[in-house]
Design a protein around this motif. Sequence first.
Motif, mmCIF file in Angstrom:
data_model
loop_
_atom_site.group_PDB
_atom_site.id
_atom_site.type_symbol
_atom_site.label_atom_id
_atom_site.label_comp_id
_atom_site.label_asym_id
_atom_site.label_seq_id
_atom_site.Cartn_x
_atom_site.Cartn_y
_atom_site.Cartn_z
ATOM 1 N N ARG A 68 6.672 67.527 -11.991
ATOM 2 C CA ARG A 68 7.893 67.150 -11.287
ATOM 3 C C ARG A 68 7.666 66.058 -10.258
ATOM 4 N NH1 ARG A 68 9.445 73.159 -9.407
ATOM 5 N NH2 ARG A 68 7.175 73.117 -9.095
ATOM 6 N N PHE A 69 6.415 65.908 -9.830
ATOM 7 C CA PHE A 69 6.143 65.031 -8.690
ATOM 8 C C PHE A 69 5.233 63.852 -9.034
ATOM 9 C CE2 PHE A 69 6.385 69.477 -6.847
ATOM 10 C CZ PHE A 69 7.753 69.402 -6.626
ATOM 11 N N GLY A 70 5.198 63.497 -10.298
ATOM 12 C CA GLY A 70 4.318 62.411 -10.727
ATOM 13 C C GLY A 70 4.673 61.062 -10.132
ATOM 14 N N ALA A 71 5.927 60.910 -9.668
ATOM 15 C CA ALA A 71 6.360 59.615 -9.129
ATOM 16 C C ALA A 71 6.020 59.446 -7.652
ATOM 17 C CB ALA A 71 7.866 59.455 -9.326
ATOM 18 N N ILE A 72 5.470 60.462 -7.026
ATOM 19 C CA ILE A 72 5.152 60.365 -5.594
ATOM 20 C C ILE A 72 4.136 59.266 -5.342
ATOM 21 C CG2 ILE A 72 3.817 61.523 -3.759
ATOM 22 C CD1 ILE A 72 5.376 64.007 -4.204
ATOM 23 N N GLU A 73 4.369 58.520 -4.278
ATOM 24 C CA GLU A 73 3.408 57.520 -3.830
ATOM 25 C C GLU A 73 3.004 57.872 -2.403
ATOM 26 O OE1 GLU A 73 3.836 52.933 -2.649
ATOM 27 O OE2 GLU A 73 4.045 53.295 -4.797
ATOM 28 N N PHE A 74 1.783 58.287 -2.226
ATOM 29 C CA PHE A 74 1.304 58.692 -0.911
ATOM 30 C C PHE A 74 0.941 57.467 -0.083
ATOM 31 C CE2 PHE A 74 0.481 62.549 -3.366
ATOM 32 C CZ PHE A 74 0.900 63.546 -2.489
ATOM 33 N N LYS A 75 1.468 57.409 1.147
ATOM 34 C CA LYS A 75 1.013 56.426 2.124
ATOM 35 C C LYS A 75 -0.087 57.102 2.932
ATOM 36 C CE LYS A 75 5.125 55.988 1.949
ATOM 37 N NZ LYS A 75 6.119 56.348 0.895
ATOM 38 N N ILE A 76 -1.283 56.554 2.898
ATOM 39 C CA ILE A 76 -2.454 57.217 3.483
ATOM 40 C C ILE A 76 -2.940 56.460 4.712
ATOM 41 C CG2 ILE A 76 -4.800 58.038 3.058
ATOM 42 C CD1 ILE A 76 -4.143 57.963 0.043
ATOM 43 N N ASP A 77 -3.017 57.158 5.835
ATOM 44 C CA ASP A 77 -3.582 56.610 7.060
ATOM 45 C C ASP A 77 -4.888 57.321 7.386
ATOM 46 O OD1 ASP A 77 -1.689 54.701 7.595
ATOM 47 O OD2 ASP A 77 -0.539 55.929 8.989
ATOM 48 N N GLU A 78 -5.893 56.551 7.743
ATOM 49 C CA GLU A 78 -7.136 57.128 8.247
ATOM 50 C C GLU A 78 -6.940 57.421 9.733
ATOM 51 O OE1 GLU A 78 -9.608 57.657 6.120
ATOM 52 O OE2 GLU A 78 -8.593 56.609 4.478
ATOM 53 N N VAL A 79 -7.243 58.646 10.152
ATOM 54 C CA VAL A 79 -7.029 59.044 11.545
ATOM 55 C C VAL A 79 -8.270 59.739 12.087
ATOM 56 C CG1 VAL A 79 -4.508 59.205 11.381
ATOM 57 C CG2 VAL A 79 -5.903 61.192 10.782
ATOM 58 N N ASP A 80 -8.413 59.698 13.398
ATOM 59 C CA ASP A 80 -9.592 60.294 14.033
ATOM 60 C C ASP A 80 -9.476 61.802 14.185
ATOM 61 O OD1 ASP A 80 -10.860 57.822 14.316
ATOM 62 O OD2 ASP A 80 -9.856 57.429 16.225
ATOM 63 N N GLU A 81 -8.255 62.311 14.155
ATOM 64 C CA GLU A 81 -8.026 63.748 14.261
ATOM 65 C C GLU A 81 -6.714 64.069 13.553
ATOM 66 O OE1 GLU A 81 -5.868 63.677 18.648
ATOM 67 O OE2 GLU A 81 -7.960 64.321 18.479
ATOM 68 N N PRO A 82 -6.499 65.319 13.165
ATOM 69 C CA PRO A 82 -5.250 65.663 12.484
ATOM 70 C C PRO A 82 -4.035 65.266 13.314
ATOM 71 C CG PRO A 82 -6.823 67.453 12.286
ATOM 72 C CD PRO A 82 -7.424 66.468 13.251
ATOM 73 N N SER A 83 -2.985 64.829 12.636
ATOM 74 C CA SER A 83 -1.801 64.314 13.321
ATOM 75 C C SER A 83 -0.787 65.391 13.664
ATOM 76 C CB SER A 83 -1.126 63.236 12.449
ATOM 77 O OG SER A 83 -2.005 62.160 12.235
ATOM 78 N N PHE A 84 -1.109 66.636 13.358
ATOM 79 C CA PHE A 84 -0.264 67.774 13.709
ATOM 80 C C PHE A 84 -1.138 68.909 14.225
ATOM 81 C CE2 PHE A 84 2.043 65.490 10.446
ATOM 82 C CZ PHE A 84 3.360 65.522 10.877
ATOM 83 N N GLY A 221 7.387 44.886 17.206
ATOM 84 C CA GLY A 221 7.196 46.163 17.873
ATOM 85 C C GLY A 221 6.362 47.111 17.047
ATOM 86 N N ARG A 222 6.539 48.412 17.319
ATOM 87 C CA ARG A 222 5.775 49.446 16.612
ATOM 88 C C ARG A 222 6.720 50.287 15.759
ATOM 89 N NH1 ARG A 222 1.705 53.043 19.279
ATOM 90 N NH2 ARG A 222 0.087 52.120 17.975
ATOM 91 N N CYS A 223 6.144 51.057 14.854
ATOM 92 C CA CYS A 223 6.927 51.921 13.974
ATOM 93 C C CYS A 223 6.821 53.366 14.429
ATOM 94 C CB CYS A 223 6.437 51.789 12.529
ATOM 95 S SG CYS A 223 7.334 52.833 11.359
ATOM 96 N N TYR A 224 7.965 53.985 14.676
ATOM 97 C CA TYR A 224 7.998 55.398 15.048
ATOM 98 C C TYR A 224 7.587 56.243 13.852
ATOM 99 C CZ TYR A 224 9.636 59.912 16.686
ATOM 100 O OH TYR A 224 9.698 61.233 17.057
ATOM 101 N N VAL A 225 6.728 57.246 14.090
ATOM 102 C CA VAL A 225 6.332 58.192 13.046
ATOM 103 C C VAL A 225 6.543 59.610 13.556
ATOM 104 C CG1 VAL A 225 4.715 56.673 11.846
ATOM 105 C CG2 VAL A 225 3.909 58.039 13.784
ATOM 106 N N PHE A 226 6.756 60.524 12.617
ATOM 107 C CA PHE A 226 7.158 61.872 12.985
ATOM 108 C C PHE A 226 5.969 62.825 13.058
ATOM 109 C CE2 PHE A 226 10.710 59.612 11.260
ATOM 110 C CZ PHE A 226 11.776 59.980 12.065
ATOM 111 N N ASP A 227 4.987 62.465 13.872
ATOM 112 C CA ASP A 227 3.849 63.337 14.113
ATOM 113 C C ASP A 227 3.331 63.046 15.519
ATOM 114 O OD1 ASP A 227 1.728 61.201 13.938
ATOM 115 O OD2 ASP A 227 2.369 61.117 11.856
ATOM 116 N N ASN A 228 2.201 63.613 15.876
ATOM 117 C CA ASN A 228 1.783 63.502 17.275
ATOM 118 C C ASN A 228 1.253 62.126 17.666
ATOM 119 O OD1 ASN A 228 -0.769 63.557 16.134
ATOM 120 N ND2 ASN A 228 -1.392 65.509 17.031
ATOM 121 N N ARG A 229 1.207 61.190 16.723
ATOM 122 C CA ARG A 229 0.892 59.808 17.082
ATOM 123 C C ARG A 229 2.115 59.126 17.700
ATOM 124 N NH1 ARG A 229 -0.880 57.551 11.423
ATOM 125 N NH2 ARG A 229 0.894 58.902 10.870
ATOM 126 N N LEU A 230 3.296 59.582 17.305
ATOM 127 C CA LEU A 230 4.602 59.080 17.755
ATOM 128 C C LEU A 230 4.909 57.661 17.275
ATOM 129 C CD1 LEU A 230 4.965 60.538 21.360
ATOM 130 C CD2 LEU A 230 6.018 61.331 19.245
#
Length: 314
Positions: A68-84, A221-230
């Motif tokens: 069902r989810f074969g069309a998903i495209e993951f946007k992957i960010d490398e982070v120093d610690e979990p974002s949640f 500017g910057r892009c708002y994201v919905f995790d603790n990076r903001l």
Amino acid sequence: MAQYQTLLYYCYSTIANAEQFAADHLKFCKSLGLTGRIIVAEEGLNGTVSGTVEACKAYMDAIYADGRFGAIEFKIDEVDEPSFVKMHCRYKSEIVHSGLRDPNIINPQLKTGKHLEPKEFLAIKDDEDVVILDVRSNYEHSLGKFKNAVTLDIENFRDFPAMINQLAQYKDKKILTYCTGGIKCEKASALLLHEGFKDVYQLHGGIIKYGKEAGGEDFEGRCYVFDNRLSVDVNQVNPVTISVCYNCGKHTKKMINCANPECNEHFTQCDDCGTAMDGCCSDTCQEHPRKRVYDGTGYYVKVPQPINRKAEVA
């Protein structure tokens, strides 16, 4: 190489018994040690999850193994610690709330704007017959937006349908919609087509993918994201700061949540005002008895809510 990754993704694909799927998916994510926030509805998945590189790979492999989810495209960010801090997976009526439930009006599985890859978007965004339309909320585009983009005065995406009449002047133009990761554009572009706009496009993968594949050129500017990076940086070509401190008006790219949990307003605030105001947006909030301790980040873990509670129908 960073030890952790953050994955941003969505997929419009029919999920039978979505409420049970959400409960089972939560257990699966916890078994991998992931943290994040996922919304599940009959219309699909919308999520951001974070964890070790190994855990994220296991998650992506499992998602792709489900037809069902074969069309998903993951946007992957490398982070120093979990974002949640925690893992939430909740069932709701929509994976992005538009308030429009009629599939004859909006059904991203059947009809949306034409998808433009980042470099295609870059190539035509400045053409005379083009209008770039930001379909995000006020607090998002106040932090960062494309140069010359049309923005709407909306607090939430569910306010977007009521703003269509304000866009009537652009019906003869090419409308290029964009949002953070692409999910809002699927519904926004579908609604525009339904309302008689003929030439509608959307930035595939949103701002995040544009930053990775087109250098983020002319995203100011910057892009708002919905995790603790903001928020995250996007533009590697000609970056500027457009947001200003809510309290003093000085340019700042730092966005926080008000330390008063009953306000919790998203707003930009410089470090000096953050210290002076204890991370609050106003004197009233600063004096509130439930004010949270401001640690300089302006991110607070939300008060836990019942897991997988079915959202009330609006």
